[in-house]
Design a protein around this motif. Structure first.
Motif, short mmCIF file in Angstrom:
data_model
loop_
_atom_site.label_atom_id
_atom_site.label_comp_id
_atom_site.label_asym_id
_atom_site.label_seq_id
_atom_site.Cartn_x
_atom_site.Cartn_y
_atom_site.Cartn_z
N GLU A 1 0.83 -1.21 0.00
CA GLU A 1 0.00 0.00 0.00
C GLU A 1 0.86 1.25 0.00
O GLU A 1 0.55 2.23 -0.68
CB GLU A 1 -0.95 -0.01 1.20
N LYS A 2 1.96 1.27 0.76
CA LYS A 2 2.84 2.44 0.79
C LYS A 2 3.51 2.65 -0.56
O LYS A 2 3.66 3.77 -1.03
CB LYS A 2 3.88 2.29 1.90
N ILE A 3 3.93 1.57 -1.20
CA ILE A 3 4.58 1.69 -2.51
C ILE A 3 3.59 2.23 -3.54
O ILE A 3 3.89 3.15 -4.29
CB ILE A 3 5.18 0.33 -2.97
N ILE A 4 2.39 1.68 -3.55
CA ILE A 4 1.38 2.11 -4.52
C ILE A 4 1.01 3.57 -4.32
O ILE A 4 0.82 4.33 -5.26
CB ILE A 4 0.13 1.20 -4.44
N LYS B 1 16.78 4.67 -9.33
CA LYS B 1 17.15 3.37 -8.76
C LYS B 1 17.55 3.47 -7.29
O LYS B 1 17.09 2.70 -6.45
CB LYS B 1 18.29 2.76 -9.59
N ASP B 2 18.39 4.44 -6.96
CA ASP B 2 18.84 4.60 -5.57
C ASP B 2 17.69 5.01 -4.67
O ASP B 2 17.56 4.53 -3.54
CB ASP B 2 19.97 5.63 -5.48
N ASP B 3 16.83 5.93 -5.16
CA ASP B 3 15.68 6.35 -4.37
C ASP B 3 14.75 5.18 -4.09
O ASP B 3 14.20 5.06 -2.99
CB ASP B 3 14.89 7.45 -5.09
N LYS B 4 14.57 4.30 -5.06
CA LYS B 4 13.71 3.13 -4.87
C LYS B 4 14.29 2.21 -3.78
O LYS B 4 13.55 1.76 -2.90
CB LYS B 4 13.56 2.34 -6.18
N LEU C 1 13.45 1.86 3.86
CA LEU C 1 12.75 2.64 4.88
C LEU C 1 11.42 1.99 5.24
O LEU C 1 11.09 1.84 6.42
CB LEU C 1 12.52 4.06 4.36
N ILE C 2 10.65 1.58 4.25
CA ILE C 2 9.35 0.95 4.51
C ILE C 2 9.53 -0.37 5.26
O ILE C 2 8.80 -0.66 6.21
CB ILE C 2 8.57 0.73 3.20
#
Length: 177
Positions: free
Chosen positions: A147-150, A159-162, A168-169
């Motif tokens: 849910e947080k990713i969506i 790529k690094d941010d992902k 973090l999640i």
């Protein structure tokens, strides 16, 4: 994203300037990453059959090799618009040939009228209706992480941010449990 649609590039690369009925279109994701589509209008089945490979090779060696972005090199298309119907054998041979560029053949008579609109639909999926909501399947339950990713516009991250976002999640989820 710089443009929200394909647009015509006025100046063809030098070795392709003499090629009749050839146009080049671009969709710019950013300054470096672009989707290119060469669109060649042909009159007959025989013209396509005898010329597609030579044009493919020129585009591959003179245009694609000059692109600095891997994304742009992998996202270059060659679209043939034919005024005649193309046999299934020739269509399969050309469209299944993945050397240098992916190839698309249009012989339905409608493509040439609105080239930009057709490229937007065929290559970018502009005909997908994102406003319609799917019926909710009660048996589908997303995890907190999903849910947080969506909900976070995850597709816009590099790529690094992902990687940082997912770490973090996951760490937040560990602390919640």
């Amino acid at each position: 994203m710089i443009n929200n649609s394909f647009y015509e590039i006025e100046q063809l690369p030098e070795l392709l300037q003499e090629e009749e009925n050839l146009k080049l279109y671009s969709f710019d994701l950013d300054e470096e990453n672009k989707i290119f589509s060469f669109v060649k209008t042909i009159s007959t089945h025989d013209e396509l059959e005898s010329s597609w490979l030579d044009l493919t090779q020129v585009i591959g060696t003179e245009f694609i090799c000059e692109q600095s972005s891997d994304f742009s090199r992998w996202n270059t298309y060659l679209v043939f618009i034919s005024k005649e119907k193309i046999s299934q054998d020739v269509r399969s041979e050309i469209e299944n040939n993945k050397i240098f560029v992916r190839k698309i053949i249009s012989d339905d008579g409608n493509f040439n009228i609105h080239v930009v609109e057709k490229l937007n639909v065929i290559l970018l999926g502009f005909d997908i209706d994102t406003s319609r909501k799917k019926d909710v399947d009660d048996s589908l339950i997303l995890s907190n992480i999903s849910e947080k990713i969506i909900s976070s516009r995850y597709s816009k991250f590099n790529k690094d941010d992902k990687a940082n976002f997912i770490s973090l999640i996951i760490n937040e989820n560990k602390h919640e449990n």
